[in-house]
Scaffold this active site. Structure first.
Site, PDB file in Angstrom:
ATOM      1  N   CYS A 251       0.004 -24.776 -71.507  1.00  0.00           N
ATOM      2  CA  CYS A 251       0.006 -25.923 -72.438  1.00  0.00           C
ATOM      3  C   CYS A 251      -0.105 -25.512 -73.901  1.00  0.00           C
ATOM      4  O   CYS A 251       0.039 -26.345 -74.789  1.00  0.00           O
ATOM      5  CB  CYS A 251      -1.100 -26.901 -72.064  1.00  0.00           C
ATOM      6  SG  CYS A 251      -0.852 -27.570 -70.414  1.00  0.00           S
TER       7      CYS A 251
ATOM      8  N   HIS B 207      -3.108 -31.456 -77.804  1.00  0.00           N
ATOM      9  CA  HIS B 207      -2.471 -31.422 -76.484  1.00  0.00           C
ATOM     10  C   HIS B 207      -2.972 -32.593 -75.634  1.00  0.00           C
ATOM     11  O   HIS B 207      -4.169 -32.840 -75.536  1.00  0.00           O
ATOM     12  CB  HIS B 207      -2.785 -30.091 -75.799  1.00  0.00           C
ATOM     13  CG  HIS B 207      -2.281 -30.043 -74.399  1.00  0.00           C
ATOM     14  ND1 HIS B 207      -0.958 -30.303 -74.091  1.00  0.00           N
ATOM     15  CD2 HIS B 207      -2.912 -29.815 -73.224  1.00  0.00           C
ATOM     16  CE1 HIS B 207      -0.810 -30.217 -72.781  1.00  0.00           C
ATOM     17  NE2 HIS B 207      -1.976 -29.928 -72.230  1.00  0.00           N
TER      18      HIS B 207
ATOM     19  N   ASN C 213       0.501 -35.570 -68.958  1.00  0.00           N
ATOM     20  CA  ASN C 213       0.498 -34.222 -69.527  1.00  0.00           C
ATOM     21  C   ASN C 213       1.856 -33.580 -69.256  1.00  0.00           C
ATOM     22  O   ASN C 213       2.180 -33.266 -68.113  1.00  0.00           O
ATOM     23  CB  ASN C 213      -0.642 -33.419 -68.875  1.00  0.00           C
ATOM     24  CG  ASN C 213      -0.744 -32.004 -69.427  1.00  0.00           C
ATOM     25  OD1 ASN C 213       0.152 -31.521 -70.120  1.00  0.00           O
ATOM     26  ND2 ASN C 213      -1.833 -31.332 -69.099  1.00  0.00           N
TER      27      ASN C 213
HETATM   28  C1  LIG Z   1      -8.782 -33.691 -63.213  1.00  0.00           C
HETATM   29  C2  LIG Z   1      -9.791 -34.619 -63.893  1.00  0.00           C
HETATM   30  C3  LIG Z   1      -9.082 -35.818 -64.467  1.00  0.00           C
HETATM   31  C4  LIG Z   1     -10.810 -35.066 -62.863  1.00  0.00           C
HETATM   32  O1  LIG Z   1     -11.765 -35.898 -63.504  1.00  0.00           O
HETATM   33  P1  LIG Z   1     -13.310 -35.659 -63.218  1.00  0.00           P
HETATM   34  O2  LIG Z   1     -14.034 -36.728 -63.930  1.00  0.00           O
HETATM   35  O3  LIG Z   1     -13.625 -34.247 -63.566  1.00  0.00           O
HETATM   36  O4  LIG Z   1     -13.387 -35.922 -61.683  1.00  0.00           O
HETATM   37  P2  LIG Z   1     -13.962 -34.974 -60.567  1.00  0.00           P
HETATM   38  O5  LIG Z   1     -13.018 -33.819 -60.360  1.00  0.00           O
HETATM   39  O6  LIG Z   1     -15.391 -34.675 -60.898  1.00  0.00           O
HETATM   40  O7  LIG Z   1     -13.888 -35.926 -59.356  1.00  0.00           O
HETATM   41  C5  LIG Z   1     -14.765 -37.045 -59.242  1.00  0.00           C
HETATM   42  C6  LIG Z   1     -14.463 -37.720 -57.914  1.00  0.00           C
HETATM   43  O8  LIG Z   1     -13.177 -38.356 -58.004  1.00  0.00           O
HETATM   44  C7  LIG Z   1     -12.372 -37.908 -56.920  1.00  0.00           C
HETATM   45  N1  LIG Z   1     -10.972 -37.862 -57.355  1.00  0.00           N
HETATM   46  C8  LIG Z   1     -10.275 -36.779 -57.783  1.00  0.00           C
HETATM   47  N2  LIG Z   1      -9.027 -37.153 -58.091  1.00  0.00           N
HETATM   48  C9  LIG Z   1      -8.942 -38.481 -57.863  1.00  0.00           C
HETATM   49  C10 LIG Z   1      -7.919 -39.419 -58.009  1.00  0.00           C
HETATM   50  N3  LIG Z   1      -6.697 -39.102 -58.445  1.00  0.00           N
HETATM   51  N4  LIG Z   1      -8.191 -40.712 -57.697  1.00  0.00           N
HETATM   52  C11 LIG Z   1      -9.395 -41.082 -57.251  1.00  0.00           C
HETATM   53  N5  LIG Z   1     -10.410 -40.219 -57.093  1.00  0.00           N
HETATM   54  C12 LIG Z   1     -10.184 -38.929 -57.401  1.00  0.00           C
HETATM   55  C13 LIG Z   1     -12.925 -36.558 -56.554  1.00  0.00           C
HETATM   56  O9  LIG Z   1     -12.588 -36.215 -55.219  1.00  0.00           O
HETATM   57  C14 LIG Z   1     -14.398 -36.752 -56.745  1.00  0.00           C
HETATM   58  O10 LIG Z   1     -14.928 -37.394 -55.629  1.00  0.00           O
HETATM   59  P3  LIG Z   1     -16.381 -36.956 -55.052  1.00  0.00           P
HETATM   60  O11 LIG Z   1     -17.324 -37.211 -56.177  1.00  0.00           O
HETATM   61  O12 LIG Z   1     -16.533 -37.852 -53.890  1.00  0.00           O
HETATM   62  O13 LIG Z   1     -16.216 -35.517 -54.734  1.00  0.00           O
HETATM   63  C15 LIG Z   1     -10.539 -33.864 -65.032  1.00  0.00           C
HETATM   64  O14 LIG Z   1     -11.412 -32.904 -64.471  1.00  0.00           O
HETATM   65  C16 LIG Z   1      -9.632 -33.202 -65.987  1.00  0.00           C
HETATM   66  O15 LIG Z   1      -8.916 -33.846 -66.728  1.00  0.00           O
HETATM   67  N6  LIG Z   1      -9.667 -31.859 -66.051  1.00  0.00           N
HETATM   68  C17 LIG Z   1      -8.840 -31.116 -66.925  1.00  0.00           C
HETATM   69  C18 LIG Z   1      -7.463 -31.066 -66.345  1.00  0.00           C
HETATM   70  C19 LIG Z   1      -6.476 -30.563 -67.322  1.00  0.00           C
HETATM   71  O16 LIG Z   1      -6.531 -30.897 -68.457  1.00  0.00           O
HETATM   72  N7  LIG Z   1      -5.541 -29.768 -66.821  1.00  0.00           N
HETATM   73  C20 LIG Z   1      -4.479 -29.274 -67.573  1.00  0.00           C
HETATM   74  C21 LIG Z   1      -4.981 -28.302 -68.547  1.00  0.00           C
HETATM   75  S1  LIG Z   1      -3.951 -28.214 -69.880  1.00  0.00           S
END
Ligand SMILES: CC(C)(COP(=O)(O)OP(=O)(O)OC[C@H]1O[C@@H](n2cnc3c(N)ncnc32)[C@H](O)[C@@H]1OP(=O)(O)O)[C@@H](O)C(=O)NCCC(=O)NCCS
Length: 331
Positions: A116, A256, A286
């Site tokens: 990214c 980004h 993204n």
């Molecule tokens: C991926 C992302 C959105 C997840 O959000 P989060 O708040 O960290 O959520 P978590 O991973 O802690 O998951 C929380 C819960 O939601 C659930 N969950 C994950 N994806 C889900 C979805 N699409 N829909 C519903 N629930 C979801 C998880 O299983 C977890 O459940 P649990 O608590 O029972 O285990 C976030 O971590 C993120 O944006 N990370 C950076 C990703 C990124 O930028 N990547 C590219 C880099 S350039």
């Protein structure tokens, strides 16, 4: 004689017509619009459906949009750098096909991969050539067909990514406008947290890697989130301090579009008001190498000559950075 700087003098972009909404994703994986919107800020993303079209198609459309808008003669382009994590093929650079297709017959062209942060790294490379006096017209493209490397049964990744492309033309400037400073960083601590494990020299593709879905993007979202917030915000604050910029001096944050909460954390460390923080994640998700030039294209009309733009990025690898650029024209 004034120092020659590298300025952005034209912008172009392209997103495919096909829209994939949160509601549609609800039917594909166990998720819901409320969860996606509140955790990421994304409402919909664009998908290049045609299986016969790859990333080059997106890049060509974005470059042609720039050429039409700016009346550029493609024969004058010296160099095409295309940032992407989804090249058409592992060998035969996508940039070469883009350059030939748009009529940049006097250019040389190559791909650059820094996830990214690819577009910021590519702007850095293009600018260095211009500042050194080697080339005068460098086309920098960020393009990704993320849908080609996404597992649409994995709710932790398929809700995030979309397809798109953006392009900028960089040219010499003697008024002190254009790229002023940059802080670019990388750390392989992130190699395990966000990757495509198979398909490279470490784990060549095989029936087994495909069966295990190792040719798709996998990420540990929580770890990536933590590093993204601290690193992207860190370099953004640092570049302001190093250039004696207050929050009043910064006109626009071009960050980004990974997650609206990551962008929000960066803006808050910089002390910026919401109006200065450009967002289009709600429409495109993204798009990896394409998010920064897509923002430039969407908000180009609001930029004024002399405006101070701070670009910020974070991506797989890990790679991250911040770039300080003075806008060079009024639309
Ligand atoms: C991926 C992302 C959105 C997840 O959000 P989060 O708040 O960290 O959520 P978590 O991973 O802690 O998951 C929380 C819960 O939601 C659930 N969950 C994950 N994806 C889900 C979805 N699409 N829909 C519903 N629930 C979801 C998880 O299983 C977890 O459940 P649990 O608590 O029972 O285990 C976030 O971590 C993120 O944006 N990370 C950076 C990703 C990124 O930028 N990547 C590219 C880099 S350039």
């Amino acid at each position: 004689m004034n120092r020659i700087t590298a300025a952005i003098t034209a912008v172009g972009a392209y997103v495919p017509e096909e829209v994939l909404t949160n509601k549609q994703l609800e039917k594909m994986v166990e998720t819901n619009d409320e969860w996606i919107t509140s955790r990421t800020g994304i409402k919909e993303r664009r998908i290049l459906k045609d299986p016969d079209k790859g990333t080059s198609y997106l890049g060509i459309q974005a470059a042609q949009n720039l050429i039409e808008k700016s009346n550029l003669d493609p024969k004058e382009i010296d160099l095409v750098i295309l940032a992407s994590v989804t090249p058409d093929m592992p060998v035969a650079a996508t940039a070469v096909h883009v350059a030939t297709s748009i009529g940049a017959v006097n250019a040389f062209a190559y791909d650059l991969q820094a996830a990214c942060s690819g577009f910021l790294y590519a702007m850095s490379t293009g600018s260095a050539y211009i500042e050194a006096g080697r080339y005068k017209k460098v086309l920098v493209i960020g393009a990704d067909k993320m849908s080609s490397i996404i597992d649409y049964t994995d709710r932790t990744t398929c809700i995030i990514f979309g397809d798109g492309a953006g392009a900028v033309l960089m040219e010499p400037n003697d008024e002190g406008l254009g790229l002023q400073d940059e802080i670019l960083r990388s750390d392989s601590i992130g190699r395990k947290s966000l990757n495509i494990a198979a398909g490279g020299s470490l784990l060549p593709p095989s029936e087994e890697t495909v069966a295990k879905k190792l040719h798709y993007v996998r990420q540990d979202g929580k770890t990536v989130f933590k590093f993204a917030v601290s690193n992207m915000a860190g370099v953004s604050e640092q570049i302001m301090q190093r250039n004696h910029l207050t929050n009043e001096d910064v006109n626009w944050l071009i960050a980004h579009q990974a997650n609206k909460r990551i962008v929000g954390a960066t803006a808050s460390r910089m002390g910026l008001e919401d109006e200065k923080v450009l967002m289009n994640i709600q429409r495109y998700g993204n798009t990896t190498s394409a998010t920064l030039p897509l923002l430039l294209s969407d908000f180009e009309k609001q930029f004024k000559k002399g405006d101070n733009l701070i670009f910020a990025s974070f991506g797989g690898g890990f790679t991250w950075g911040a770039t300080y650029l003075k806008w060079a024209y009024n639309s």
